[in-house]
Design an enzyme around this catalytic site. Structure first.
Site, short mmCIF file in Angstrom:
data_model
loop_
_atom_site.label_atom_id
_atom_site.label_comp_id
_atom_site.label_asym_id
_atom_site.label_seq_id
_atom_site.Cartn_x
_atom_site.Cartn_y
_atom_site.Cartn_z
N ARG A 230 0.82 -1.22 0.00
CA ARG A 230 0.00 0.00 0.00
C ARG A 230 0.85 1.27 0.00
O ARG A 230 0.33 2.37 -0.20
CB ARG A 230 -0.94 0.01 1.21
CG ARG A 230 -1.89 -1.17 1.25
CD ARG A 230 -2.78 -1.07 2.46
NE ARG A 230 -3.68 0.07 2.37
CZ ARG A 230 -4.88 0.06 1.83
NH1 ARG A 230 -5.35 -1.06 1.32
NH2 ARG A 230 -5.62 1.13 1.80
N TRP B 156 2.81 5.99 1.86
CA TRP B 156 2.99 6.49 0.49
C TRP B 156 2.89 8.01 0.62
O TRP B 156 1.83 8.54 0.96
CB TRP B 156 1.91 5.94 -0.44
CG TRP B 156 2.14 6.29 -1.87
CD1 TRP B 156 2.98 5.66 -2.74
CD2 TRP B 156 1.52 7.35 -2.61
NE1 TRP B 156 2.91 6.27 -3.98
CE2 TRP B 156 2.03 7.30 -3.93
CE3 TRP B 156 0.58 8.34 -2.29
CZ2 TRP B 156 1.65 8.20 -4.92
CZ3 TRP B 156 0.19 9.23 -3.27
CH2 TRP B 156 0.73 9.16 -4.57
N GLY C 33 -4.59 9.18 4.22
CA GLY C 33 -5.50 10.14 3.59
C GLY C 33 -4.85 11.50 3.52
O GLY C 33 -3.63 11.62 3.59
N GLU D 208 -1.89 -1.82 -22.09
CA GLU D 208 -1.62 -2.51 -20.83
C GLU D 208 -0.16 -3.01 -20.79
O GLU D 208 0.51 -2.90 -19.76
CB GLU D 208 -2.62 -3.67 -20.67
CG GLU D 208 -2.45 -4.53 -19.43
CD GLU D 208 -2.61 -3.80 -18.11
OE1 GLU D 208 -3.02 -2.63 -18.08
OE2 GLU D 208 -2.29 -4.41 -17.07
N GLU E 74 5.79 0.86 -15.40
CA GLU E 74 5.76 0.86 -13.94
C GLU E 74 6.79 -0.10 -13.33
O GLU E 74 7.26 0.14 -12.23
CB GLU E 74 4.36 0.63 -13.38
CG GLU E 74 3.71 -0.68 -13.66
CD GLU E 74 2.29 -0.76 -13.07
OE1 GLU E 74 1.51 -1.54 -13.59
OE2 GLU E 74 1.97 -0.05 -12.10
N HIS F 187 0.97 8.03 -38.66
CA HIS F 187 0.55 9.43 -38.48
C HIS F 187 1.45 10.16 -37.49
O HIS F 187 1.07 11.20 -36.97
CB HIS F 187 -0.92 9.47 -38.05
CG HIS F 187 -1.84 8.85 -39.05
ND1 HIS F 187 -2.14 9.46 -40.25
CD2 HIS F 187 -2.46 7.65 -39.06
CE1 HIS F 187 -2.94 8.66 -40.95
NE2 HIS F 187 -3.15 7.55 -40.25
N LYS G 244 -0.36 0.65 -4.20
CA LYS G 244 -1.38 -0.22 -4.79
C LYS G 244 -2.73 0.48 -4.90
O LYS G 244 -3.39 0.38 -5.92
CB LYS G 244 -1.50 -1.48 -3.92
CG LYS G 244 -2.46 -2.53 -4.46
CD LYS G 244 -1.88 -3.21 -5.66
CE LYS G 244 -2.83 -4.21 -6.27
NZ LYS G 244 -2.46 -4.53 -7.66
O1 M6R Z 1 -7.64 -0.34 -7.49
P1 M6R Z 1 -7.91 0.19 -8.87
O2 M6R Z 1 -8.25 -0.88 -9.86
O3 M6R Z 1 -8.93 1.29 -8.89
O4 M6R Z 1 -6.52 0.82 -9.33
C1 M6R Z 1 -6.43 1.51 -10.55
C2 M6R Z 1 -4.99 1.77 -10.93
O5 M6R Z 1 -4.36 2.53 -9.95
C3 M6R Z 1 -4.20 0.46 -11.13
O6 M6R Z 1 -4.78 -0.35 -12.11
C4 M6R Z 1 -2.75 0.79 -11.55
O7 M6R Z 1 -2.74 1.38 -12.80
C5 M6R Z 1 -1.89 -0.48 -11.53
N1 M6R Z 1 -0.68 -0.22 -10.81
C6 M6R Z 1 -1.51 -0.92 -12.89
O8 M6R Z 1 -0.69 -2.03 -12.87
#
Ligand code: M6R
Length: 620
Positions: free
Chosen positions: A27, A77, A104, A488, A495, A511, A615
């Site tokens: 997290r 984070w 938060g 994707e 990342e 293009h 995450k």
């Molecule tokens: O928990 P969520 O599905 O809402 O998260 C969305 C994005 O933050 C998440 O998919 C992020 O892009 C991943 N790290 C991609 O691998």
């Protein structure tokens, strides 16, 4: 975003908390820390960087410190303030007695800082969070709430604006922790003579399966003997009890080098479990009936809102729903949605896709859609998270806990779930005959076994990654449903390997982006089935030739039996045959392996925790 944990009970709080932080480190891993309270004192240990830095520090200070049975912990984070020791949580009041951890953003922290500073309080960090412990100390030490822990906490939280889960501990109240949540997650773990709090159930899965979900604006007070839940005024309310249906092994690596690799290998089960129970041989079934057949027939437009990988799954929902249902679908990055004033009304279905169910951008998009009278269907992997709670209906993906920050199995499960939504709409609106739906369902049901077979491409992907040499940039091309797969694949590489990567529709290349092609530039091409739209297949074969002619090295993903691509592939990864619309559920898999191994080749050993990421992104 941040992970928080609390423990009260007979065990050594330090050990329980450090273990829990290990399971919640995904997290956030900018810093971590814990505080333990016993016999009138609070002891704190915290360190910038990954959890290993904290455990080293704990070893240095020795086991006699941090001993006690009441504790709070945090893995961060960073939002306000750099990832330093001083900005790590817990934060402690000047008298050393009140300690807090926070997830938060406290939006009015600047005003509160000024107020505290004017009263002579010296703040030790740059965080927005620290004000909460000083406010608690002030309330507890003087005035109407003097000596009253609960009243002091209630007074503090009612002064805060923004999103927060806060855990409060006070040295004069060992054996007791009070927590408050607004818009960020908090789950209570109910043990036998011990109690836990966590951002998610991973915090206490080792000790109990009995959990309680809290509603928005809840306060909970835990002692070893139990818990009480109340609202922000102190009025008793209830939470929702649930049983955690996955075990500790699901939150551990199970022999793999990383969670990500384990999760890639869990994809057959993730898709199978997501499909389970949604087709009775004749009809597609959604989980909840809050969306009636009449609702489903009334929609004249669908929006899909999501972020990151979930957004890419939403792009595939657009292809599927428009194709099967003939209903216009717009897909929008959730963070842009509400600021753009989209046209929404009661005839709009908004599908919000989120693995965590916590993503602030998606949550705010959901709230905006509901305010405008649209119906919201959440596709979510986390039972009881905020997004499904606020949605009108929910379709859960059953990928199990996803710990690796880069989404893999949750993404494939989202694609499967989005297809279930598409089929349910087609069925209700009569745009597909029952036998057509049965046929599509059979293709979907065949996918897990095909993914299983495809997992054997892992070694080939490792060899390709090792053979690529140093990479500065990598491009990903696709057409039709191959385009979201290309996006994707590029996201995974960015990342994990910190390499510039971009996904394009292959036809768009000429293009502009074709100017990027130079000698030896690696380009991944996702080739549609030659058994699908023939012209699309032949056009992408031409696209591959165009880039090869300009020096690119091509990594071609093509189905078994597609011989036409062979002469143009430097590397050819074969995937099992399936219908065009199902191909993303297969073509994504080698891109995940490639990204993981290229990351390793680039020296990023810890692919579960890529730099700067978390995450769940619970701030906008
Ligand atoms: O928990 P969520 O599905 O809402 O998260 C969305 C994005 O933050 C998440 O998919 C992020 O892009 C991943 N790290 C991609 O691998």
């Amino acid at each position: 975003m941040c992970g928080i944990v609390a423990y009260v009970g007979p065990r050594d709080a330090r050990d329980v908390i450090v273990d829990a932080l290990g399971r919640m480190e995904y997290r956030g891993y900018d810093s971590s820390g814990l505080a333990v309270a016993d016999s009138g004192r609070v002891e704190v240990c915290k360190r910038a960087g990954k959890l290993a830095n904290l455990t080293d520090l704990i070893e240095q200070v020795g086991p006699e410190t941090l001993s006690g049975h009441t504790g709070i912990g945090h893995t961060r984070w960073a939002t306000h303030g750099r990832p330093t020791d001083a900005n790590a949580h817990p934060h402690v009041s000047a008298d050393g007695k009140a300690a807090i951890v926070h997830n938060g953003i406290i939006e009015n922290s600047a005003v509160l800082r000024d107020e505290l500073t004017a009263q002579g309080v010296e703040l030790a960090s740059d965080t927005d969070s620290e004000v909460a412990c000083h406010l608690l100390a002030r309330e507890f030490n003087q005035g109407d709430n003097k000596g009253d822990f609960l009243a002091s906490v209630l007074s503090v939280i009612n002064r805060l604006e923004g999103a927060f889960t806060l855990l409060f501990m006070h040295a004069d109240r060992p054996g007791e922790i009070i927590a408050a949540r607004r818009s960020t997650p908090l789950i209570v773990g109910v043990g036998d003579g011990e109690m836990f709090l966590g951002s998610d159930v991973a915090a206490f899965i080792e000790f109990t399966r009995h959990a309680v979900e809290l509603t928005q604006d809840s306060v909970v007070r835990i002692t070893a003997d139990g818990h009480e839940i109340m609202d922000f005024t102190g009025r008793a309310i209830t939470g929702r009890d649930f049983t955690i249906d996955w075990d500790l092994a699901a939150a551990e690596k199970g022999g793999y080098d990383s969670f990500m690799l384990k999760e890639i290998h869990e994809q057959p089960a993730a898709v199978r479990d997501t499909l389970a129970g949604h087709f009775d041989g004749n009809r597609v079934l959604l989980d909840e009936q809050n969306l009636t057949g009449a609702d489903m027939r009334s929609f004249d437009k669908v929006y899909v809102v999501a972020c990151g990988s979930a957004y890419h799954s939403g792009l595939l929902a657009k292809y599927a729903i428009e194709h099967w249902v003939r209903l216009p679908v717009e897909i929008e990055v959730a963070s842009e949605f509400r600021y753009r004033d989209p046209v929404l009304d009661s005839r709009t279905l908004v599908v919000a896709v989120s693995q965590s169910g916590e993503t602030a951008d998606t949550l705010e998009a959901v709230r905006h859609a509901k305010e405008q009278g649209a119906k919201v269907l959440a596709v979510c992997n986390t039972n009881g998270a905020q997004i499904p709670r606020e949605a009108d209906a929910v379709l859960y993906t059953h990928a199990g806990p996803e710990i690796g920050v880069a989404s893999t199995k949750a993404f494939l499960a989202q694609v499967a779930a989005n297809y279930i939504v598409g089929l349910a709409l087609a069925q209700e609106r009569g745009t597909k005959y029952p036998d057509e739906i049965r046929e599509i369902w059979a293709e979907l049901e065949a996918i897990p076994a095909k993914i299983e077979a495809l997992l054997t491409c892992e070694q080939q992907c490792l060899d390709i990654a090792r053979g690529l040499g140093a990479i500065r940039t990598m491009l990903f091309l696709g057409r039709g449903v191959g385009f979201p797969v290309a996006l994707e694949g590029a996201l995974k590489l960015k990342e994990l390997a910190y390499i510039h990567a971009e996904g394009f529709p292959a036809g768009e290349l000429k293009h502009g982006p074709i100017a990027l092609i130079e000698d030896d530039l690696p380009v991944v091409v996702v080739v549609p089935s030659p058994r699908g739209v023939k012209v699309l297949h032949s056009k992408i074969v031409s696209n591959i030739q165009e880039i090869r002619a300009r020096g690119a090295k091509t990594i071609v993903i093509a189905e078994q039996g597609d011989d036409a691509v062979e002469p143009y592939a430097n590397w050819l990864i074969r995937i099992p045959q399936t219908s065009s619309i199902m191909q993303p559920l297969l073509a994504t898999v080698p891109l995940q392996f490639l990204a993981a191994e290229i990351a390793r080749q680039c020296g990023n050993e810890d692919i579960d925790k890529p730099r700067n990421l978390a995450k769940s992104v619970t701030v906008e």
